[in-house]
Write an enzyme that holds these catalytic residues in place. Structure first.
Site, PDB file in Angstrom:
ATOM      1  N   GLN A 133       2.677  12.864  45.823  1.00  0.00           N
ATOM      2  CA  GLN A 133       4.098  13.372  46.169  1.00  0.00           C
ATOM      3  C   GLN A 133       5.193  12.412  45.342  1.00  0.00           C
ATOM      4  OE1 GLN A 133       4.721  16.122  47.714  1.00  0.00           O
ATOM      5  NE2 GLN A 133       7.223  16.176  47.377  1.00  0.00           N
ATOM      6  N   GLU A 134       4.996  11.145  45.675  1.00  0.00           N
ATOM      7  CA  GLU A 134       5.860  10.256  44.692  1.00  0.00           C
ATOM      8  C   GLU A 134       5.942  10.056  43.171  1.00  0.00           C
ATOM      9  OE1 GLU A 134       8.256   8.632  46.089  1.00  0.00           O
ATOM     10  OE2 GLU A 134       7.932   8.561  48.122  1.00  0.00           O
ATOM     11  N   SER A 135       4.663  10.294  42.708  1.00  0.00           N
ATOM     12  CA  SER A 135       4.597   9.881  41.225  1.00  0.00           C
ATOM     13  C   SER A 135       3.656  10.906  40.523  1.00  0.00           C
ATOM     14  CB  SER A 135       4.120   8.365  41.046  1.00  0.00           C
ATOM     15  OG  SER A 135       2.812   8.091  41.287  1.00  0.00           O
TER      16      SER A 135
END
Length: 315
Positions: free
Chosen positions: A218-220
């Site tokens: 989700q983040e990267s």
């Protein structure tokens, strides 16, 4: 936006719907209360019929419903006005917790909290404001970040204000069993990038490897060199200050994953559930404390849902 501005913005939003008006203006507080679904006891249809168990977030949300109700000494009916202990009795009563009528009596209920630093949203904070007689004479509901909701005094209305220095703090909410993160996974996570690092960090810190992988996704999108427009760095998207505080090199996958596992483990212990830990990872622990739950930000709410869905898919 700093914490004070966020609180003020939230107050304005709520008061725009529930603020007290004189009888010449749209029927007064009684009309606003009726429009909000409040009856003479302050109960709403949702709480009156749900039988929901009180939680920190529920107490804060229920207290906020009465912002703008005028102070009335001896008042227990929000269509007319509330005094400080009438307000707290009403809020907890709507959530199925019976409190005595007066602030001095309420100050003997529940369990003591040693200091404001250990207070949680939903705790009762008590004061001795009267120089003419000894003992507790005022009470409010702590909402986090050094703020409380209270019915202050004649001429004012229920509002959010600084706590100051309470004489007594009591916790009347029942002890809740935290929802722990799932046990660390020993799976190889299929073809997920950095699977071995997620598994090792999960086992080291007692979190779920699938959850760590979901956060990275989700983040990267598993890009170890990603840098966001806001300055978050690496696979787990740590802001530089957070990375420094954790002793993490955010652009090194091993360091970043281990730091994220350690951080999520700490957040879970602090807030008691995976969902709140993820909300704090996204929006900051102070924001989760201030709202007593997942904050009302679409980004954070969508983030928590997306990570939980991905974590389930990786298992």
């Amino acid at each position: 936006m700093d914490g004070v501005m966020q609180v003020q913005s939230r107050i304005s939003e709520i008061q725009s719907r529930f603020v007290y008006r004189t009888p010449a203006a749209s029927g007064g507080w009684a009309s606003a209360a009726a429009a909000a679904g409040l009856d003479g006891t302050g109960a709403t249809s949702a709480y009156a019929s749900s039988g929901a168990t009180a939680s920190e977030g529920a107490v804060v949300a229920e207290a906020q419903k009465f912002l703008g109700v005028p102070y009335l000494w001896g008042g227990t009916d929000p269509t007319k006005g509330l005094d400080c202990s009438g307000f707290t009795q009403l809020v907890f009563g709507n959530l199925g917790i019976d409190l005595p009528r007066t602030s001095s009596q309420q100050a003997t209920t529940g369990k003591p909290v040693a200091s404001l630093a250990e207070a949680r949203p939903g705790d009762l904070v008590f004061f001795d404001h009267s120089s003419s007689r000894a003992g507790i004479d005022h009470v409010g509901i702590y909402v986090g970040d050094g703020k409380m909701v209270a019915a202050p005094q004649p001429g004012e209305a229920v509002k959010v204000q600084d706590v100051g220095t309470p004489a007594v703090i009591r916790r009347v909410l029942p002890q809740q069993t935290p929802t722990p993160m799932p046990a660390a996974s020993g799976s190889a996570l299929g073809g997920v990038p950095y699977a071995n690092l997620f598994t090792q960090a999960a086992n080291r810190h007692g979190v779920d490897a699938s959850l760590l992988a979901a956060v990275a996704s989700q983040e990267s999108s598993f890009d170890s060199q990603a840098v966001s427009p806001a300055g978050a760095q690496g696979l787990m998207q740590f802001m530089p200050a957070t990375a420094k505080g954790l002793g993490v090199n955010p652009l090194d996958p091993t360091s970043a994953i281990n730091g994220a596992a350690k951080y999520l483990s700490s957040l879970t212990k602090q807030f008691g559930s995976t969902e709140l830990a993820l909300a704090a990872y996204n929006a900051g622990p102070g924001t989760v404390s201030r709202y007593g739950g997942i904050p009302p930000y679409a980004e954070t709410q969508n983030y928590v849902r997306a990570v939980m869905t991905k974590a389930e898919a990786y298992r």
